[in-house]
Design a protein around this motif. Structure first.
Motif, mmCIF file in Angstrom:
data_model
loop_
_atom_site.group_PDB
_atom_site.id
_atom_site.type_symbol
_atom_site.label_atom_id
_atom_site.label_comp_id
_atom_site.label_asym_id
_atom_site.label_seq_id
_atom_site.Cartn_x
_atom_site.Cartn_y
_atom_site.Cartn_z
ATOM 1 N N LEU A 23 0.804 -1.219 0.000
ATOM 2 C CA LEU A 23 0.000 0.000 0.000
ATOM 3 C C LEU A 23 0.839 1.272 0.000
ATOM 4 O O LEU A 23 0.409 2.311 -0.516
ATOM 5 C CB LEU A 23 -0.943 0.002 1.205
ATOM 6 C CG LEU A 23 -2.092 -1.009 1.157
ATOM 7 C CD1 LEU A 23 -2.816 -1.053 2.493
ATOM 8 C CD2 LEU A 23 -3.069 -0.663 0.024
ATOM 9 N N ILE A 24 2.034 1.230 0.580
ATOM 10 C CA ILE A 24 2.904 2.407 0.594
ATOM 11 C C ILE A 24 3.203 2.869 -0.829
ATOM 12 O O ILE A 24 3.350 4.069 -1.102
ATOM 13 C CB ILE A 24 4.209 2.108 1.372
ATOM 14 C CG1 ILE A 24 3.926 2.124 2.883
ATOM 15 C CG2 ILE A 24 5.311 3.085 1.029
ATOM 16 C CD1 ILE A 24 5.080 1.621 3.732
ATOM 17 N N HIS A 25 3.258 1.930 -1.767
ATOM 18 C CA HIS A 25 3.571 2.258 -3.158
ATOM 19 C C HIS A 25 2.347 2.172 -4.070
ATOM 20 O O HIS A 25 2.493 2.289 -5.289
ATOM 21 C CB HIS A 25 4.687 1.334 -3.663
ATOM 22 C CG HIS A 25 5.967 1.473 -2.893
ATOM 23 N ND1 HIS A 25 6.761 2.590 -2.986
ATOM 24 C CD2 HIS A 25 6.568 0.653 -1.996
ATOM 25 C CE1 HIS A 25 7.811 2.448 -2.187
ATOM 26 N NE2 HIS A 25 7.711 1.277 -1.576
ATOM 27 N N LEU A 44 7.315 2.059 12.000
ATOM 28 C CA LEU A 44 6.872 0.774 11.456
ATOM 29 C C LEU A 44 8.006 -0.238 11.366
ATOM 30 O O LEU A 44 7.796 -1.440 11.521
ATOM 31 C CB LEU A 44 6.260 0.975 10.065
ATOM 32 C CG LEU A 44 5.009 1.855 9.984
ATOM 33 C CD1 LEU A 44 4.528 1.936 8.532
ATOM 34 C CD2 LEU A 44 3.898 1.320 10.890
ATOM 35 N N HIS A 45 9.227 0.249 11.134
ATOM 36 C CA HIS A 45 10.315 -0.697 10.901
ATOM 37 C C HIS A 45 10.751 -1.461 12.154
ATOM 38 O O HIS A 45 11.536 -2.410 12.055
ATOM 39 C CB HIS A 45 11.519 -0.015 10.245
ATOM 40 C CG HIS A 45 12.212 1.006 11.085
ATOM 41 N ND1 HIS A 45 13.070 0.677 12.102
ATOM 42 C CD2 HIS A 45 12.179 2.362 11.051
ATOM 43 C CE1 HIS A 45 13.532 1.771 12.666
ATOM 44 N NE2 HIS A 45 13.020 2.816 12.044
ATOM 45 N N VAL A 46 10.230 -1.094 13.347
ATOM 46 C CA VAL A 46 10.558 -1.893 14.527
ATOM 47 C C VAL A 46 9.926 -3.278 14.425
ATOM 48 O O VAL A 46 10.434 -4.253 14.986
ATOM 49 C CB VAL A 46 10.108 -1.207 15.844
ATOM 50 C CG1 VAL A 46 10.786 0.127 16.024
ATOM 51 C CG2 VAL A 46 8.596 -1.086 15.931
ATOM 52 N N MET A 52 12.171 0.003 6.665
ATOM 53 C CA MET A 52 13.081 1.077 7.077
ATOM 54 C C MET A 52 13.366 1.988 5.888
ATOM 55 O O MET A 52 13.763 1.532 4.812
ATOM 56 C CB MET A 52 14.387 0.491 7.621
ATOM 57 C CG MET A 52 15.345 1.550 8.137
ATOM 58 S SD MET A 52 16.824 0.832 8.915
ATOM 59 C CE MET A 52 16.148 0.213 10.445
ATOM 60 N N GLY A 53 13.126 3.276 6.062
ATOM 61 C CA GLY A 53 13.342 4.243 4.994
ATOM 62 C C GLY A 53 12.197 4.348 4.007
ATOM 63 O O GLY A 53 12.251 5.153 3.072
ATOM 64 N N GLU A 54 11.139 3.544 4.191
ATOM 65 C CA GLU A 54 10.010 3.545 3.259
ATOM 66 C C GLU A 54 8.857 4.411 3.735
ATOM 67 O O GLU A 54 8.034 4.848 2.925
ATOM 68 C CB GLU A 54 9.496 2.110 3.048
ATOM 69 C CG GLU A 54 10.483 1.165 2.397
ATOM 70 C CD GLU A 54 10.718 1.495 0.933
ATOM 71 O OE1 GLU A 54 9.813 2.043 0.292
ATOM 72 O OE2 GLU A 54 11.828 1.210 0.436
#
Length: 327
Positions: A23-25, A44-46, A52-54
């Motif tokens: 969904l991010i893209h 979110l990356h935890v 990470m970085g997205e």
């Protein structure tokens, strides 16, 4: 088109992670909130290291009741409790990735009527739906192998299914059978002949073949790989292999994500994609259908996004133009 505001509940699990990755893209969506009581306030990356970085979105323990789409990625049996405890706008469309609303006896809840979200079976109903019960992963792979037979009223004997799923099929929480030391170089069966997905499989077969009353003997297996489902399905069949292949080609002629292969298939052909690839063969009066999917994409999050695209009139492949890696 104005971007759809997305809410995700149960944000720390595998299916939520796949939803976020896609969904991010997605060109028509924006993440409004990702609900997780255990990770509230954290990035979110935890929970999803691949993000990470997205995204700059943080987990939260509050919800926006006016999101356009609510994805429920909770454990099976927990979606009802969450909807009872949290009110959402009548305009909010709910897509549940659990098993709470998949069966017809459970499809109505608090004024919401859930449509079973297998696009290749219920596309017209999904387009008009406000609430979707996303199919199970094993159920998705097995139904795609059986639906053309049911549609032609050719399930007239016992059906035998042997299917193996990767470790992500068990969810993100640790258990005795998900530890690396147990799973690696190992193979086992579980819930033999009693898996919970049998209910929805039989329900869909009966939807197409009203007189369907044959047993489906399903042996689910745990494989020592991370992603994917490899299923073999066989039953008695009167006809040639050419007739069988045509039966499947005709049934899936307009199905966006179904591919009929002329040659034997392998799991890597579908991992990280929303495709289901089928191979059909006939020998000694038996039809053998092999079905492969990614359990987290076609079997869960990708199928949920496919349903969302249909519900909002988007092109079916939007956000789902994904390719597998052969090596």
């Amino acid at each position: 088109m104005k971007k759809l505001k997305i809410g995700i509940v149960g944000g720390s699990g595998y299916t939520a992670g796949e939803l976020l990755r896609l969904l991010i893209h997605h060109p028509n969506t924006e993440i409004d909130f990702v609900f997780s009581t255990t990770n509230a306030g954290k990035p979110l990356h935890v929970a999803h290291a691949d993000l990470m970085g997205e995204s700059e979105v943080l987990f939260t323990d509050t919800v926006n009741p006016d999101v356009d789409v609510l994805f429920l990625c909770l454990g099976h049996g927990r979606s009802r409790a969450f909807l009872e405890a949290n009110e959402f706008s009548e305009a909010t469309k709910v897509i549940d990735l659990g098993n709470d609303f998949r069966l017809l006896v459970d499809k109505e809840f608090q004024g919401r009527d859930f449509v079973y979200g297998l696009p290749e079976l219920n596309k017209e109903a999904i387009v008009k739906a406000k609430n979707i019960a996303n199919p199970g992963c094993f159920a998705t792979a097995i139904q795609h192998a059986l639906l053309p037979l049911a549609n032609a009223s050719k399930i007239n004997d016992a059906v035998h299914v042997n299917a193996t799923t990767g470790s992500t099929g068990a969810g993100v929480s640790l258990s005795a059978t998900t530890h690396f030391s147990w799973r690696d170089n190992n193979f086992s069966s579980y819930k033999v002949f009693s898996h919970q997905h049998l209910g929805e499989i039989n329900q869909s077969a009966k939807q197409l073949q009203n007189n369907h009353d044959q047993p489906i003997f399903f042996i689910p297996n745990r494989g020592n790989f991370s992603r994917g489902i490899y299923a073999t399905v066989y039953t008695k069949f009167e006809g040639t292999v050419e007739q069988a292949v045509k039966l499947y080609q005709d049934f899936y002629n307009d199905a966006t994500f179904i591919v009929i292969s002329e040659t034997p298939i392998a799991l890597k052909q579908v991992v990280n994609t929303n495709k289901c690839i089928l191979h059909v063969d006939v020998k000694d009066g038996m039809i053998l259908v092999t079905s492969v999917i990614d359990n987290l994409v076609k079997g869960a999050s990708g199928q949920a996004i496919h349903n969302m695209n249909l519900m909002f009139g988007l092109e079916e492949k939007t956000g789902l133009n994904l390719k597998s890696s052969a090596f």
